[in-house]
Scaffold this active site. Structure first.
Site, PDB file in Angstrom:
ATOM      1  N   ILE A 189       0.832  -1.208   0.000  1.00  0.00           N
ATOM      2  CA  ILE A 189       0.000   0.000   0.000  1.00  0.00           C
ATOM      3  C   ILE A 189       0.865   1.257   0.000  1.00  0.00           C
ATOM      4  CG2 ILE A 189      -1.937  -1.151   1.093  1.00  0.00           C
ATOM      5  CD1 ILE A 189      -1.119   0.087   3.754  1.00  0.00           C
ATOM      6  N   THR A 194       4.131   0.865   1.295  1.00  0.00           N
ATOM      7  CA  THR A 194       5.106   0.584   2.344  1.00  0.00           C
ATOM      8  C   THR A 194       6.473   0.238   1.795  1.00  0.00           C
ATOM      9  OG1 THR A 194       4.357  -1.683   2.246  1.00  0.00           O
ATOM     10  CG2 THR A 194       3.331  -0.278   3.877  1.00  0.00           C
ATOM     11  N   ASN A 237      14.732  -2.558   4.734  1.00  0.00           N
ATOM     12  CA  ASN A 237      15.201  -1.607   3.727  1.00  0.00           C
ATOM     13  C   ASN A 237      15.279  -0.229   4.388  1.00  0.00           C
ATOM     14  OD1 ASN A 237      15.074   0.525   1.723  1.00  0.00           O
ATOM     15  ND2 ASN A 237      14.660  -1.056   0.200  1.00  0.00           N
ATOM     16  N   LYS A 248      15.932   2.651   3.294  1.00  0.00           N
ATOM     17  CA  LYS A 248      15.375   3.789   2.554  1.00  0.00           C
ATOM     18  C   LYS A 248      13.851   3.844   2.681  1.00  0.00           C
ATOM     19  CE  LYS A 248      16.124   5.720  -2.103  1.00  0.00           C
ATOM     20  NZ  LYS A 248      17.003   5.487  -3.274  1.00  0.00           N
ATOM     21  N   LYS A 286      10.316  -6.036  13.613  1.00  0.00           N
ATOM     22  CA  LYS A 286       9.130  -5.452  14.242  1.00  0.00           C
ATOM     23  C   LYS A 286       8.441  -4.565  13.209  1.00  0.00           C
ATOM     24  CE  LYS A 286      11.310  -5.231  18.828  1.00  0.00           C
ATOM     25  NZ  LYS A 286      11.808  -4.297  19.884  1.00  0.00           N
ATOM     26  N   GLU A 302       2.970   2.022  11.732  1.00  0.00           N
ATOM     27  CA  GLU A 302       2.125   2.883  12.566  1.00  0.00           C
ATOM     28  C   GLU A 302       2.917   3.759  13.528  1.00  0.00           C
ATOM     29  OE1 GLU A 302      -1.408   1.253  12.465  1.00  0.00           O
ATOM     30  OE2 GLU A 302      -0.533  -0.345  11.274  1.00  0.00           O
TER      31      GLU A 302
END
Lengths: 203, 729
Positions: free
Chosen positions: B455, B457, B621, B623, B691, B695
């Site tokens: 979405i 991410t 990642n 970036k 993790k 959010e």
């Protein structure tokens, strides 16, 4: 600082008016007819004006089309020409996702009737890369991760191309201000500024 | 490769306009659906007159409760029972669908459907007559109420007591891509191209509502223009598209207008939160109560679990937390980025800031005094916790030490009030079952798949990296595909769980593939690896080789060619019950530091800069992760200063239903946000130590900004957003 006093609403109003004005051009009489019809829905006949012939020049290619006068440039691009790179975010001129270049100026395609773009050169995100090579703004957006979901991105990129042509890249604050007609809900703004700066040659 | 700041593999498609979002799928003969929505918030439809609409050229169908196909009752939310009867439960509830051969004709016709209503006076606020408070059975899968120790006694005897209430407003997600579905049937088989955060949950829900097997539904979501929770659950537009496509026997696509996105699928509920803190004079907490009232609808349950964060963030021995819902005549709220933690952290972290001033303690020092070494809510150790490092690194980078303690004591060179504020952040590390497959082709390239969704991410990119590392290939030779129920199942991109869930499955599939390839080589008489043991082999750069003698090995491409099959595939299914409780509590942590400038005459607040640090285990990642933290933090700024869905109390209609009037930050609102990624290894949370990060940026950030506003002005605003008039009165 004068720039800091421009409110978001004032900015939107200011950016929307040129978009409409740029779109009116040759289409004034027809636009007025449609506007009158739209303002009094209950008394218009049960069908609007029929399709009319229109030729649109998009990314250097002429497209002879038949479309109803009420079709926006945005919907003509997306639904008739299959150029879905230009995005519909609000259809109200408030988010900038549909930004394209008309004769080199950035406009909101959702506020421009397709018939009013006749005789002008329309450039969309699909028309920026050439010979398989990304436009410097596209390459900079990639490099600086200036997007996440990608939905506002074509509009941001077209807007940035217009901004650089306008010479509005003299400072970060100026880039921020004059890119504020393009909302990015993912919040990539600081990366967008870095990308625009790099593309403008100020990196 | 895991951790590298690889540029998005789907990035070229996004910057060239080639990426196709669901409404853009080029399906021949697709008709256009436009929804007609209710203009009342409660009551019944008295009549629907669609004669004029139906008479227009190009109109193919008018669906209403009078002629709509019946769907299964009790198949999910009440709002999915769309066009099933004449009842109206919320403003902008779908009451009809027009389908025409063009978008313009459908839009025109939709404007000519005349609906009359038997209107009931709606209850439109949490305190309106007729609003009903209820005790929920759960709060976003957490117990609604908890107690530990003896709050009443501890609070009564506390030398320092605070008792304040905080309000977060109704918020609307407003992803840039409006919600859309393109639906097509082939006999009893349904395919939907949908703006979905999870194709498998969507498939299950749609199959249930139409009473067909899951296997008869295919859901495809390749590109999603932002979700933030709003594209998680199935919503009426999706059901309407599928209904209409069935009735007219041709593909139908339905997209919400921007105003319809203010009520078409839910919102973050307004919360009213009372926080009581008891402490000693040094600021050490002895008692805490956090009581939440959450906006709710008449017909489905949803609770913003705002007090859950208070159960674990600080070491407070005596505590009560409660959640209550308040039913009135609005659409059912839903998940919105960091549901619970974002709104709850505004209240908790504002209250902690108030305690800092009440005790004369530096706000950062106060957090350290109350640092939780274990999770008191679960009575468990943390699998890892690097919050101290987050505080230290962000504070140093921000220059927190130069803050003058007294409110209204700092000015900018041009005379604006300047303020520094900070807040803590945390979000639980979630994970669900996921599967993945990896296929090695004879040309030495791999296609890996798992039916998750990206979405925005960076899932395409992150999973490409994980697959490449597991198999031992350069990323350029791995393609990762997702977003289709024909792939191995994956959970929804929600609750910051997708990467932790799917990456572990992709990694397992990659390992299974390389071992399968090794097995083919060691069993092949003609291979230089014939007869070797797996334990003696290593993998990398597209080949299997003897660890002690790397020149002896065989390329993956050659192993596939020698196998006689066109490709070699392996699959992994990693089971994990999201609600299962292990021996550890796992959370990501972070810290936000904000500087604001406030015009003392006008009350206008401008963010000047933020520095935010996060520790979230393995970063796949660097970036794209940085971008996610950045975006989440922007959401907190937005919550603090901009967003508010304003309801017309007479009608129950959200009045500012547009991007002109519902404010979200524009570029000029976000001058500088610096993100620090704090190193952290977690060997317990899951095999790869990941993790979630989607959010957490939106937790604590609103409070950090609000606390900076207090420091700048000396005025505590406890009801968001902090708009100028609240600072002037």
């Amino acid at each position: 600082m004068a720039l800091g006093k421009v409110t978001r609403r004032r900015f939107l109003v200011r950016s929307a008016i040129p978009a409409i004005a740029a779109g009116i051009g040759i289409g004034v009489p027809r636009l007025n007819a449609v506007a009158q019809a739209a303002s009094s829905v209950s008394i218009v006949p049960a069908s609007g004006p029929g399709a009319v012939p229109v030729t649109l020049n998009v990314n250097g290619t002429e497209h002879a089309m038949r479309i109803e006068p009420r079709v926006t440039l945005l919907d003509a691009l997306r639904e008739q020409l299959g150029l879905t790179g230009t995005k519909k975010g609000c259809d109200q001129g408030q988010c900038g996702a549909c930004t394209v270049l008309v004769d080199g100026r950035r406009v909101n395609a959702c506020l421009t009737l397709a018939i009013a773009a006749e005789g002008k050169k329309v450039t969309t995100v699909e028309g920026l890369a050439s010979d398989g090579k990304l436009h410097p703004v596209q390459a900079a957006f990639l490099e600086y991760d200036a997007f996440q979901c990608g939905y506002c991105t074509p509009g941001q990129i077209c807007s940035a191309v217009g901004l650089i042509a306008e010479g509005r890249t003299r400072s970060d604050a100026e880039i921020r201000e004059f890119m504020s007609g393009n909302i990015c809900r993912c919040g990539a703004y600081t990366n967008i500024v870095a990308a625009v700066k790099a593309a403008a040659g100020h990196a | 490769m895991i951790g590298a700041p690889l540029t998005r593999v789907d990035g070229v498609a996004k910057v060239t306009g080639a990426a196709r979002y669901s409404y853009e799928e080029p399906v021949a003969n697709t008709a256009y659906g436009v929804i007609v929505t209710s203009t009342i918030a409660a009551g019944r439809i008295a009549s629907i007159d669609a004669k004029e609409a139906q008479s227009l050229a190009g109109v193919l169908l008018v669906l209403s409760h009078e002629n709509a196909p019946r769907v299964k009752a009790d198949a999910g939310d009440r709002k999915l029972q769309v066009l099933q009867d004449d009842a109206v439960f919320y403003d902008r509830q779908p009451v009809a669908l027009i389908v025409a051969d063009t978008f313009e004709r459908a839009t025109d016709a939709a404007s000519r459907v005349r609906v009359t209503y038997d209107r009931k006076a709606p209850a439109t606020t949490m305190s309106s007559p007729g609003a009903q408070t209820y005790t929920p059975s759960q709060a976003n899968n957490n117990p609604p109420d908890t107690t530990r120790g003896d709050f009443d006694a501890a609070f009564a005897s506390a030398p320092v007591k605070l008792d304040n209430s905080y309000v977060t407003p109704t918020e609307f997600h407003n992803p840039m891509e409006p919600h859309a579905t393109l639906a097509m049937w082939s006999g009893d088989e349904l395919t939907i191209y949908d703006t979905s955060q999870g194709v498998f949950p969507r498939r299950a829900s749609v199959a249930k509502i139409f009473g067909i097997p899951d296997t008869s539904v295919r859901v495809v979501s390749k590109f999603i223009g932002g979700g933030f929770g709003s594209k998680g659950g199935t919503n009426p537009y999706c059901v309407l598209a599928a209904m209409a496509a069935k009735v007219i026997g041709r593909p139908v696509k339905v997209v919400l207008t921007r105003p319809q996105m203010f009520g078409g699928f839910g919102n973050r509920p307004r919360t009213e939160q009372r926080v009581r803190l008891g402490a000693d004079r040094s600021g050490k907490l002895t008692a805490m109560a956090h009581d939440v009232r959450s906006q709710g609808s008449r017909y489905d349950d949803f609770i913003e679990n705002a007090a859950v964060i208070s159960r674990m963030l600080y070491a407070v021995p005596n505590q009560i937390t409660t959640h209550r819902g308040v039913r009135y005549d609005v659409v059912t709220p839903t998940y919105m980025r960091a549901p619970g933690e974002s709104s709850g952290s505004f209240a908790l972290e504002s209250a902690m800031d108030e305690l800092a001033y009440a005790t004369g303690t530096d706000p950062l020092e106060l957090r350290l005094i109350n640092y939780a070494e274990t999770d008191l809510s679960e009575q468990k150790p943390f699998s890892s916790k690097s919050l101290r490092q987050c505080y230290a690194q962000a504070a140093q980078r921000f220059g927190w030490a130069s803050r003058k303690a007294a409110p209204r004591s700092m000015r900018t060179p041009d005379g604006l009030l300047a303020g520094y504020g900070m807040a803590s952040s945390t979000y639980p590390s979630n994970r669900s079952s996921a599967s993945a497959a990896a296929t090695m082709h004879a040309d030495g390239t791999v296609l890996a798949t798992s039916g998750g969704c990206d979405i925005g991410t960076g899932a395409y990119t992150a999973f490409t990296q994980v697959a490449a590392e597991a198999i031992g290939l350069p990323v350029a030779r791995v393609r990762f595909d997702l977003g289709d129920t024909t792939m191995p199942p994956a959970p929804e991109a929600g609750g910051s769980q997708l990467t932790a869930s799917v990456a572990n499955a992709v990694h397992a599939a990659g390992v299974a593939l390389r071992e399968k390839l090794a097995g083919l080589a060691t069993a092949n008489r003609n291979s230089p690896l014939h007869g070797r043991q797996l334990a003696d082999l290593a993998f990398g750069d597209g080949r299997v080789f003897v660890r002690a003698q790397p020149v002896t090995g065989e390329r993956y491409a050659d192993i596939v060619r020698h196998s006689g099959a066109p490709s070699v595939m392996a699959r992994a299914d990693v089971q994990h019950d999201r609600r299962a409780k292990g021996p550890y509590s796992s959370h990501a942590f972070g810290a936000h530091f904000a500087e604001v400038h406030v015009d003392p005459d006008l009350g206008t607040v401008r963010l000047a800069r933020m520095v935010s640090a996060f520790a979230a285990g393995t970063i796949v990642n660097a970036k794209t992760a940085r971008s996610q933290f950045l975006g989440g933090t922007v959401w907190g700024v937005s919550m603090a200063l901009h967003e508010e869905g304003r309801i017309d109390e007479r009608t129950g209609r959200y009045m500012n239903a547009s991007l002109e009037n519902y404010l979200v930050p524009v570029n000029a609102d976000i001058p500088s946000i610096e993100i620090i990624l704090v190193d952290e290894q977690d060997e317990f949370v899951n095999p790869l130590g990941i993790k979630g990060i989607g959010e957490i940026g939106n937790v604590g950030s609103a409070a950090a900004v609000a606390n900076a506003v207090y420091h700048a002005t000396g005025k505590r605003v406890r009801e968001l957003p902090i708009s100028p008039e609240k600072l002037l009165t």
